[in-house]
Motif scaffolding. Sequence first.
Motif, PDB file in Angstrom:
ATOM      1  N   SER A  33       0.742   8.725  -6.527  1.00  0.00           N
ATOM      2  CA  SER A  33       0.813  10.172  -6.319  1.00  0.00           C
ATOM      3  C   SER A  33       2.187  10.752  -6.634  1.00  0.00           C
ATOM      4  O   SER A  33       2.328  11.962  -6.775  1.00  0.00           O
ATOM      5  CB  SER A  33       0.444  10.517  -4.872  1.00  0.00           C
ATOM      6  N   MET A  79      -1.904  10.242   2.164  1.00  0.00           N
ATOM      7  CA  MET A  79      -2.110   9.258   1.105  1.00  0.00           C
ATOM      8  C   MET A  79      -1.549   7.903   1.533  1.00  0.00           C
ATOM      9  O   MET A  79      -2.182   6.867   1.356  1.00  0.00           O
ATOM     10  CB  MET A  79      -1.402   9.716  -0.175  1.00  0.00           C
ATOM     11  N   ILE A  80      -0.330   7.938   2.098  1.00  0.00           N
ATOM     12  CA  ILE A  80       0.278   6.689   2.543  1.00  0.00           C
ATOM     13  C   ILE A  80      -0.627   6.014   3.557  1.00  0.00           C
ATOM     14  O   ILE A  80      -0.883   4.815   3.496  1.00  0.00           O
ATOM     15  CB  ILE A  80       1.672   6.962   3.146  1.00  0.00           C
ATOM     16  N   GLY A 132       0.824  -1.207   0.000  1.00  0.00           N
ATOM     17  CA  GLY A 132       0.000   0.000   0.000  1.00  0.00           C
ATOM     18  C   GLY A 132       0.856   1.254   0.000  1.00  0.00           C
ATOM     19  O   GLY A 132       0.605   2.209  -0.736  1.00  0.00           O
ATOM     20  N   LYS A 149       5.754  11.453  -1.330  1.00  0.00           N
ATOM     21  CA  LYS A 149       5.479  10.840  -0.036  1.00  0.00           C
ATOM     22  C   LYS A 149       4.533  11.741   0.755  1.00  0.00           C
ATOM     23  O   LYS A 149       4.968  12.568   1.531  1.00  0.00           O
ATOM     24  CB  LYS A 149       6.789  10.655   0.736  1.00  0.00           C
ATOM     25  N   ASP A 150       3.262  11.545   0.537  1.00  0.00           N
ATOM     26  CA  ASP A 150       2.284  12.334   1.255  1.00  0.00           C
ATOM     27  C   ASP A 150       1.757  11.487   2.414  1.00  0.00           C
ATOM     28  O   ASP A 150       1.193  10.419   2.191  1.00  0.00           O
ATOM     29  CB  ASP A 150       1.147  12.703   0.295  1.00  0.00           C
ATOM     30  N   TYR A 162      -3.788   4.542   1.779  1.00  0.00           N
ATOM     31  CA  TYR A 162      -3.453   3.353   0.993  1.00  0.00           C
ATOM     32  C   TYR A 162      -3.099   2.173   1.896  1.00  0.00           C
ATOM     33  O   TYR A 162      -3.499   1.051   1.632  1.00  0.00           O
ATOM     34  CB  TYR A 162      -2.293   3.655   0.035  1.00  0.00           C
ATOM     35  N   SER A 163      -2.337   2.451   2.958  1.00  0.00           N
ATOM     36  CA  SER A 163      -1.941   1.287   3.768  1.00  0.00           C
ATOM     37  C   SER A 163      -3.122   0.742   4.555  1.00  0.00           C
ATOM     38  O   SER A 163      -3.214  -0.474   4.750  1.00  0.00           O
ATOM     39  CB  SER A 163      -0.761   1.596   4.698  1.00  0.00           C
ATOM     40  N   SER A 172       0.915   3.983  -3.045  1.00  0.00           N
ATOM     41  CA  SER A 172       0.576   5.392  -2.882  1.00  0.00           C
ATOM     42  C   SER A 172       1.651   6.254  -3.527  1.00  0.00           C
ATOM     43  O   SER A 172       1.365   7.294  -4.121  1.00  0.00           O
ATOM     44  CB  SER A 172       0.404   5.741  -1.415  1.00  0.00           C
TER      45      SER A 172
END
Lengths: 294, 270, 427
Positions: free
Chosen positions: C63, C70-71, C55, C66-67, C74-75, C59
């Motif tokens: 994208s 978002m991370i 995940g 490294k947001d 997704y995770s 992400s």
Amino acid sequence: MAAVWIIAVSCLIGICCAWIGSILVIRRMAMLSDAVSHSVLPGIVAAYLLIEEMDYGIFIIAAAVTAFISTMLIEGVSKLANYRKDVSMGIIYTLLFSIGIILLSAHQDSVPIQSDHIIQGNLEMIPLEELWIINDVYSLGPYPIWSSLLNLVVVVITFALAYRGIKLISFDHSYASVKGVKTSRWNLIFMALTSLTVVISFSEIGAILVIGFIVIPPATALIFSKKLSHVLLYSSLISCASCIGGYFLARHFDSSVAGSICVVMGILFFIVFCFDNLRAKFAQKNGVRIEHKE
Amino acid sequence: MASKSNPHNNSALQVHSLSVFYGDKPALWEIDFELKQGKKIGILGPNGSGKSTLMKTIMGLIKPASGYVKILGEPLSNVRSKIAYVPQKESVDWDFPITVKEVVQMGRYKPNKLFGRLSKLDKELATKALEQLKISDLADRHIAQLSGGQQQRVFLARAICQEADIYFMDEPFTGVDAATEETIIGIIDELAAEGKTIIMVHHDLNSAQEYFDHIVMLNTRLICCGSTAEVYNQENIKSAFGSQLTILSEIGNKINELNYPVREAGESDS
Amino acid sequence: MRDFIEFISLSNPTVKIVLIGVVLISLSSSLVGNFAFLRKRAMLGDAISHSVFPGVCLSFIVSGEKDPLMILIYSIVTGLIAMFLIDVIGRHKKVKVETAIGIVLSIFFGLGIMLISYIQGNLGDAQSGLQHFFFGQAAAMSREDVQVFLYCSIIIAGTIILFYKGLKQVSFDREHAIATGQPVVLLEIVLSILTVMAIAIGINAVGVILMAALLITPASTARLWTNRLFPMMVIAAILSVVSAIGGAFISYKYSGMPTGPWVVVLLSIMAFGSILFSPKRGALSRVIARKRLERKILKENILKTLFKLQEADKEQTSGFSLQEINCLKAFDGRALERGLKWLQQEKSTQIKNNKWTLTASGNQIGKRITRVHRLWELYLTNKVKLDIDHVHPSAESLEHIITPEIERMLQEELNFPDKDPHNKLIP
């Protein structure tokens, strides 16, 4: 030639893991191999720090010794604190792995281990590794192929000689001990075999994916096999097919070979799993008992 | 030793001052009895009375806190080849990848010869046992495809082909159909007629009178042991199936909690 | 020490962010870890933390940066998918749950490895920094990261407080929770989401591999100190906060030292300390208890023997020699002398001309042990129906653990008898 070496080593490791894994999966001990594969790291780093001239043999011995210590620790903590096995596994492997990482970060210059390789495996590096050269002339190929071949020979010989014993103890432990089978001695031998396999696989496919090699092919084969010998045969085939498929998948995406092999194993598992579920549904609809054909 | 020098001694099983306190299993207090050979013997008692614990202790699977067991007048390790054990059906994983025939052939495995192959005789005996239990047609089935009764027959066939002198069976009638129960009883009668001894943990009080010549009643302590005619009476049944003695279980818990020895250090029974 | 004060005073803004981040993470994972431990799902947490890795990579691929939010999203999604798959696969008749955990863990992690090596090869490794998620990189936490952690921790803690009663029931006795009409399925889903959330933020500090430690180790250690849920959660939280601060400090003081592994090592040290020394379940305290019991048995045996000697011989008033005591009950030579000396100090026995006698208090104990011994023998013969010649060994041992309550029960059950089966007086 590089492709041949990589596929050969991964297939050899794959078969070893599949055989050992068949028994581990059946006896519900699969997660132990995961814990062991993580725990060997501090032993290896320590060996690099203590011994000036490391070679492949010392590497394997150091790993094997650590593997043994970690199984003893897991056992001991379970007994002392009255924990379930999985809890003590979780505590011990994270501790040992942490110690390994700490040692590694403290001595980054003197230890030629890259933390990425511990995780991602090292399969693509095999062709670049030191070759075993005899009399300065004859090349016998890279070391890993010989260590994994030796591992396979040991596993196959043990299974061939002791097949009935392994079957009896795994199926009905109490019946075996009433018969007078020395079950604890057999268990010890089997644990040693597991440690050896995990250690040799660890250095090539990475600490985490060992569990995939050990669990997925046997679990797939178990769904449709009705004999232990069939499980061994089919899981080896699944393993080899995944190794070949995984290699080309990795080439295509320019990604890690070990990771790709695991993904292919997973795809094969899901195909068999879904097929079996569908068949069960279909059979139920028609009021037929589920028969497992080969 | 005694049995070798004295052929007239036909003791099948001696249990001496056996006390067991093992984890969460029902406890046993100072059990003491002796059984003769060539009989059909039932071990009876309510749930949680320690019947199966007793069986497992006799089979050496549980270590007693005190006391000892002798089979045919000797310790278990000397007579393993003369006994056959039928464990509870639930004790194994029936999804194990193995066929009916393979399970039955396990009866012919010798503990010190697990390396070689099975002889022709071994295979014949296994086939005969399959026939006796009327499961020859299932021989190549995977064990997960069997009904409860068929699974029990497989276990019994495995024991029969051992050609033992004493058969220990742990609740062979739980979860089986009427036809299987009848088959098993038929086989037990046959074995008894050949002079074999059958010792069985049994839960059904009603059929006990009909099945066994000898009865042992338990409820964490020994209630009675004797021929069916002598001991199968209301008084014994009432004390066996009545409530447990509270003080016994109270102290049993304490022993378990402290892992306390029920014999003083240095004092042994044998 | 000065370093530590400087560190803990949060004067350095970077340190402040890292420290708050690590503490929040440890705290929230130890909270959910209690339930994972009690529900016997220790390895599930391990599997999920490995499974959120793809995940994280995904992400980044989607994208391109490294947001933290978002991370996180997704995770959490990947983690929930993994949990769902474990559940589905584990239901198959021929695949056990443990196997399902192993299968899902390795497939997902394999996928993650594929993705990260793809990113390294094709999208440029330098800016991704994704391998930090293997072992965690607390030092690289940003203000935005910590904000996300803070929200997650609040959600986790708030939900647990809100559903505390239900979660407690589900963890201790699922069947009973169903029977009493608790929304078990809902609670389990809530718990799964919280677990995945804690893991998703936790991998920032310790990485996917060591995440299991943050979940399991504090809870299993706390369990050794208490039998109740609330104190257990408090202890687990304290342990994890202490080790989080310790880990962050070590990494602050010694450059190059990773925070995550040190947090785990500190947690484990506390776990081992508890395994050895916790008052109820610790190995050492069990050894001490055993020794104390042995000492009590020896003392009681001596008092009982002296009592019986007195009982048998009415005229004898000058006491008994070591030999006479040993005649009635065989003691190990030195043990007898040692025991008598302890008893002398406790004023239970006294010595005159090398002859031992009981004092009033010693007499009372000796009398009680003899009484309990004979009551037990009578109980075994009358109620358990043992033969008379079989009852002595059991009584000889159990007389030491029969409490006054059990003694009273025996008296009542046997109708306050005055003679034991050997026809001796029950004193």
